[in-house]
Design a protein around this motif. Sequence first.
Motif, PDB file in Angstrom:
ATOM      1  N   THR A  65      11.901   8.946  39.620  1.00  0.00           N
ATOM      2  CA  THR A  65      12.842   9.796  40.336  1.00  0.00           C
ATOM      3  C   THR A  65      12.861  11.146  39.640  1.00  0.00           C
ATOM      4  O   THR A  65      13.310  11.260  38.504  1.00  0.00           O
ATOM      5  CB  THR A  65      14.254   9.174  40.312  1.00  0.00           C
ATOM      6  OG1 THR A  65      14.180   7.875  40.894  1.00  0.00           O
ATOM      7  CG2 THR A  65      15.238  10.028  41.071  1.00  0.00           C
ATOM      8  N   SER A  67      13.909  15.056  38.953  1.00  0.00           N
ATOM      9  CA  SER A  67      15.101  15.895  39.085  1.00  0.00           C
ATOM     10  C   SER A  67      14.918  17.169  38.280  1.00  0.00           C
ATOM     11  O   SER A  67      13.992  17.289  37.481  1.00  0.00           O
ATOM     12  CB  SER A  67      16.338  15.137  38.602  1.00  0.00           C
ATOM     13  OG  SER A  67      16.214  14.831  37.232  1.00  0.00           O
ATOM     14  N   GLY A  68      15.815  18.111  38.482  1.00  0.00           N
ATOM     15  CA  GLY A  68      15.822  19.342  37.709  1.00  0.00           C
ATOM     16  C   GLY A  68      14.580  20.191  37.851  1.00  0.00           C
ATOM     17  O   GLY A  68      14.148  20.812  36.892  1.00  0.00           O
ATOM     18  N   PHE A  82      10.278  19.918  35.142  1.00  0.00           N
ATOM     19  CA  PHE A  82      11.094  18.910  35.818  1.00  0.00           C
ATOM     20  C   PHE A  82      11.325  17.769  34.841  1.00  0.00           C
ATOM     21  O   PHE A  82      10.709  17.698  33.774  1.00  0.00           O
ATOM     22  CB  PHE A  82      10.429  18.395  37.111  1.00  0.00           C
ATOM     23  CG  PHE A  82       9.113  17.694  36.902  1.00  0.00           C
ATOM     24  CD1 PHE A  82       9.050  16.315  36.758  1.00  0.00           C
ATOM     25  CD2 PHE A  82       7.932  18.418  36.870  1.00  0.00           C
ATOM     26  CE1 PHE A  82       7.834  15.672  36.571  1.00  0.00           C
ATOM     27  CE2 PHE A  82       6.713  17.789  36.695  1.00  0.00           C
ATOM     28  CZ  PHE A  82       6.662  16.413  36.541  1.00  0.00           C
ATOM     29  N   SER A  83      12.221  16.896  35.192  1.00  0.00           N
ATOM     30  CA  SER A  83      12.437  15.690  34.392  1.00  0.00           C
ATOM     31  C   SER A  83      12.411  14.490  35.333  1.00  0.00           C
ATOM     32  O   SER A  83      12.554  14.628  36.542  1.00  0.00           O
ATOM     33  CB  SER A  83      13.765  15.771  33.629  1.00  0.00           C
ATOM     34  OG  SER A  83      14.836  15.934  34.515  1.00  0.00           O
ATOM     35  N   PHE A  84      12.195  13.333  34.755  1.00  0.00           N
ATOM     36  CA  PHE A  84      12.235  12.115  35.557  1.00  0.00           C
ATOM     37  C   PHE A  84      12.643  10.946  34.680  1.00  0.00           C
ATOM     38  O   PHE A  84      12.585  11.006  33.461  1.00  0.00           O
ATOM     39  CB  PHE A  84      10.898  11.846  36.261  1.00  0.00           C
ATOM     40  CG  PHE A  84       9.731  11.533  35.356  1.00  0.00           C
ATOM     41  CD1 PHE A  84       9.455  10.233  34.963  1.00  0.00           C
ATOM     42  CD2 PHE A  84       8.891  12.538  34.910  1.00  0.00           C
ATOM     43  CE1 PHE A  84       8.377   9.934  34.150  1.00  0.00           C
ATOM     44  CE2 PHE A  84       7.809  12.260  34.096  1.00  0.00           C
ATOM     45  CZ  PHE A  84       7.550  10.951  33.720  1.00  0.00           C
ATOM     46  N   GLU A 141      13.328   8.450  29.751  1.00  0.00           N
ATOM     47  CA  GLU A 141      13.548   9.738  30.396  1.00  0.00           C
ATOM     48  C   GLU A 141      12.486  10.683  29.853  1.00  0.00           C
ATOM     49  O   GLU A 141      12.217  10.709  28.649  1.00  0.00           O
ATOM     50  CB  GLU A 141      14.936  10.279  30.100  1.00  0.00           C
ATOM     51  CG  GLU A 141      15.191  11.567  30.853  1.00  0.00           C
ATOM     52  CD  GLU A 141      16.669  11.844  31.068  1.00  0.00           C
ATOM     53  OE1 GLU A 141      16.982  13.000  31.338  1.00  0.00           O
ATOM     54  OE2 GLU A 141      17.482  10.913  30.967  1.00  0.00           O
TER      55      GLU A 141
END
Length: 149
Positions: A65, A67-68, A82-84, A141
């Motif tokens: 997923t 995000s960011g 991005f991060s996930f 993460e």
Amino acid sequence: MPSRTATPRNRIIFSAVVLVIGLGIVVYQRSHPAAANAKKPFLSQAPSSEGGNRFAWVPAYPGATISGIRTKMTRGELSYGFSFRTPDGGEKILSFYQSRLQGLGFKVDVKRGDAGGQLHAEDAGGRSFDLTAAKVTDGTEAGVLAVQK
């Protein structure tokens, strides 16, 4: 001849029409996912369409997923981050990106640790890729920064 000025009644009617059209588009895209993604065929291989197709080379981790998502232009370099989060361990994430980036011709350096690790990759064309993976209670993460000149 009737006046062409915007009356409150005309403004309300116009706003209602725009709202109905917008809702219709959203409902259509939700009920036809293939049509919603038809304009973005590279999204299955990369997490971003930022900057056109410039970051299509960035592999997307399967099932993650994202995000960011952010982009920034600095001194002629376009950066994309991005991060996930994923239930997979850091070792699996690092191995995935190491394999994919080496397959694209990148020189890859990996540092592994008990709680995650880091990966840095560069290619001859001026692209770089950095990933930091950290263990969290429900998996891993990861933060990614890709740079292209």
